[in-house]
Design a protein around this motif. Sequence first.
Motif, PDB file in Angstrom:
ATOM      1  N   ARG A 124       0.903  -1.262   0.065  1.00 39.06           N
ATOM      2  CA  ARG A 124      -0.029   0.153   0.108  1.00 39.06           C
ATOM      3  C   ARG A 124       0.915   1.294   0.086  1.00 39.06           C
ATOM      4  O   ARG A 124       0.553   2.366  -0.762  1.00 39.06           O
ATOM      5  N   GLU A 125       1.838   1.242   0.632  1.00 32.68           N
ATOM      6  CA  GLU A 125       2.837   2.523   0.641  1.00 32.68           C
ATOM      7  C   GLU A 125       3.607   2.667  -0.499  1.00 32.68           C
ATOM      8  O   GLU A 125       3.701   3.830  -1.041  1.00 32.68           O
ATOM      9  N   LEU A 126       3.937   1.502  -1.188  1.00 27.83           N
ATOM     10  CA  LEU A 126       4.460   1.774  -2.450  1.00 27.83           C
ATOM     11  C   LEU A 126       3.482   2.235  -3.612  1.00 27.83           C
ATOM     12  O   LEU A 126       3.995   3.077  -4.102  1.00 27.83           O
ATOM     13  N   VAL A 127       2.196   1.815  -3.374  1.00 26.88           N
ATOM     14  CA  VAL A 127       1.191   2.502  -4.393  1.00 26.88           C
ATOM     15  C   VAL A 127       1.234   4.039  -3.999  1.00 26.88           C
ATOM     16  O   VAL A 127       1.070   4.730  -5.342  1.00 26.88           O
ATOM     17  N   LYS A 128       1.134   4.511  -2.899  1.00 31.42           N
ATOM     18  CA  LYS A 128       1.048   5.731  -2.792  1.00 31.42           C
ATOM     19  C   LYS A 128       2.393   6.661  -3.370  1.00 31.42           C
ATOM     20  O   LYS A 128       2.087   7.720  -3.819  1.00 31.42           O
ATOM     21  N   VAL A 129       3.438   6.005  -3.230  1.00 29.73           N
ATOM     22  CA  VAL A 129       4.652   6.573  -3.716  1.00 29.73           C
ATOM     23  C   VAL A 129       4.476   6.434  -5.446  1.00 29.73           C
ATOM     24  O   VAL A 129       4.974   7.697  -5.925  1.00 29.73           O
ATOM     25  N   LEU A 130       4.291   5.479  -5.857  1.00 30.03           N
ATOM     26  CA  LEU A 130       3.895   5.437  -7.551  1.00 30.03           C
ATOM     27  C   LEU A 130       2.967   6.471  -7.944  1.00 30.03           C
ATOM     28  O   LEU A 130       3.018   7.145  -8.885  1.00 30.03           O
ATOM     29  N   VAL A 131       1.978   6.621  -7.087  1.00 28.34           N
ATOM     30  CA  VAL A 131       0.671   7.668  -7.547  1.00 28.34           C
ATOM     31  C   VAL A 131       1.264   8.804  -7.688  1.00 28.34           C
ATOM     32  O   VAL A 131       1.041   9.817  -8.370  1.00 28.34           O
ATOM     33  N   GLY A 132       2.168   9.249  -6.516  1.00 21.66           N
ATOM     34  CA  GLY A 132       2.989  10.612  -6.499  1.00 21.66           C
ATOM     35  C   GLY A 132       3.882  10.802  -7.580  1.00 21.66           C
ATOM     36  O   GLY A 132       3.898  12.018  -8.077  1.00 21.66           O
ATOM     37  N   ILE A 133       4.430   9.776  -8.070  1.00 23.99           N
ATOM     38  CA  ILE A 133       5.433   9.945  -9.300  1.00 23.99           C
ATOM     39  C   ILE A 133       4.558  10.149 -10.693  1.00 23.99           C
ATOM     40  O   ILE A 133       5.012  11.254 -11.461  1.00 23.99           O
ATOM     41  N   PHE A 134       3.548   9.390 -10.844  1.00 21.62           N
ATOM     42  CA  PHE A 134       2.983   9.082 -11.948  1.00 21.62           C
ATOM     43  C   PHE A 134       1.741   9.961 -12.308  1.00 21.62           C
ATOM     44  O   PHE A 134       1.347  10.157 -13.399  1.00 21.62           O
ATOM     45  N   ARG A 135       1.214  10.485 -11.212  1.00 23.66           N
ATOM     46  CA  ARG A 135       0.149  11.588 -11.025  1.00 23.66           C
ATOM     47  C   ARG A 135      -1.018  10.745 -11.767  1.00 23.66           C
ATOM     48  O   ARG A 135      -1.873  11.537 -12.565  1.00 23.66           O
ATOM     49  N   THR A 136      -1.288   9.439 -11.507  1.00 18.94           N
ATOM     50  CA  THR A 136      -2.421   8.757 -12.327  1.00 18.94           C
ATOM     51  C   THR A 136      -2.895   7.448 -11.478  1.00 18.94           C
ATOM     52  O   THR A 136      -2.227   7.175 -10.511  1.00 18.94           O
TER      53      THR A 136
END
Length: 265
Positions: free
Chosen positions: A125-137
């Motif tokens: 779950r924390e990794l998903v949050k990081v990736l959302v912050g990178i890709f903005r999608t």
Amino acid sequence: MFCIVGVRFKKAGKIFYFDPGDLQIEPEQHVIVDTARGLEFGKVVIGKRFVREEEVVLPLKPVVRIADGNDFRIVESNREDARLALAANTDKFRALKMKLIDAEWTFDRSKIFFYFTADGRIDFRELVKVLVGIFRTRVELRQIGVRDEARMIGGLGPCGRTLCCSTFLGELEPVSIKMAKDQKLSLNPAKISGLCGKLMCCLRFEHDNYERSSEALPKVGALIQSSYGQVKVVAVNEAGNTIRVRLPGKDKTVELDLDDPQLNW
């Protein structure tokens, strides 16, 4: 009856059915279709045809349009961005003991998928949050098995040819050790396992042919008539269309062609 076209989104994989509407669509064309993931780019592998209601899952999603040059450029751009995303985020997955296998953008870039393998369940779950912050999608992580990993990566099988799963197989069906026994193969795991470490897919899709041929061929141990008189079958070679028999009263075997008109069983 419903009019459908069959579309595949990868070189090998499941075929999905869509409503072509009034579009004149031919096999081998590329199309943009509406899916549960959003707009996607795929290749028509089954041309327009009518099927019964029980053969499809309703309601059918529509084919939006036939792909043009700009759509191909978008697809190539998405693939390049996915390769960059894969390279840039491998370490983030490795830190959680996840092996990142592939990344994929949807055609309309409404979501990016990351495919990974891991031993057991992973709290990402924390990794998903990081990736959302990178890709903005929207980001979706999918854990896959070793057979799907082999399909995505590709490679050469023990036969020297490109893996069946990454070339033409639609779905990965279960394979059992009984299939290897029925095909009279060595049960040595190293001999009947593919690159994924599981039983080779070809054992499954070749099995039906072996079953049909075995029903029409003499069984090992059977007594049959030949030009040598009555002989006993000691081995059957379905692929070579031959049998090996033991001659009467002799400790000698010979190979006979099953097309020999003097054979009778």
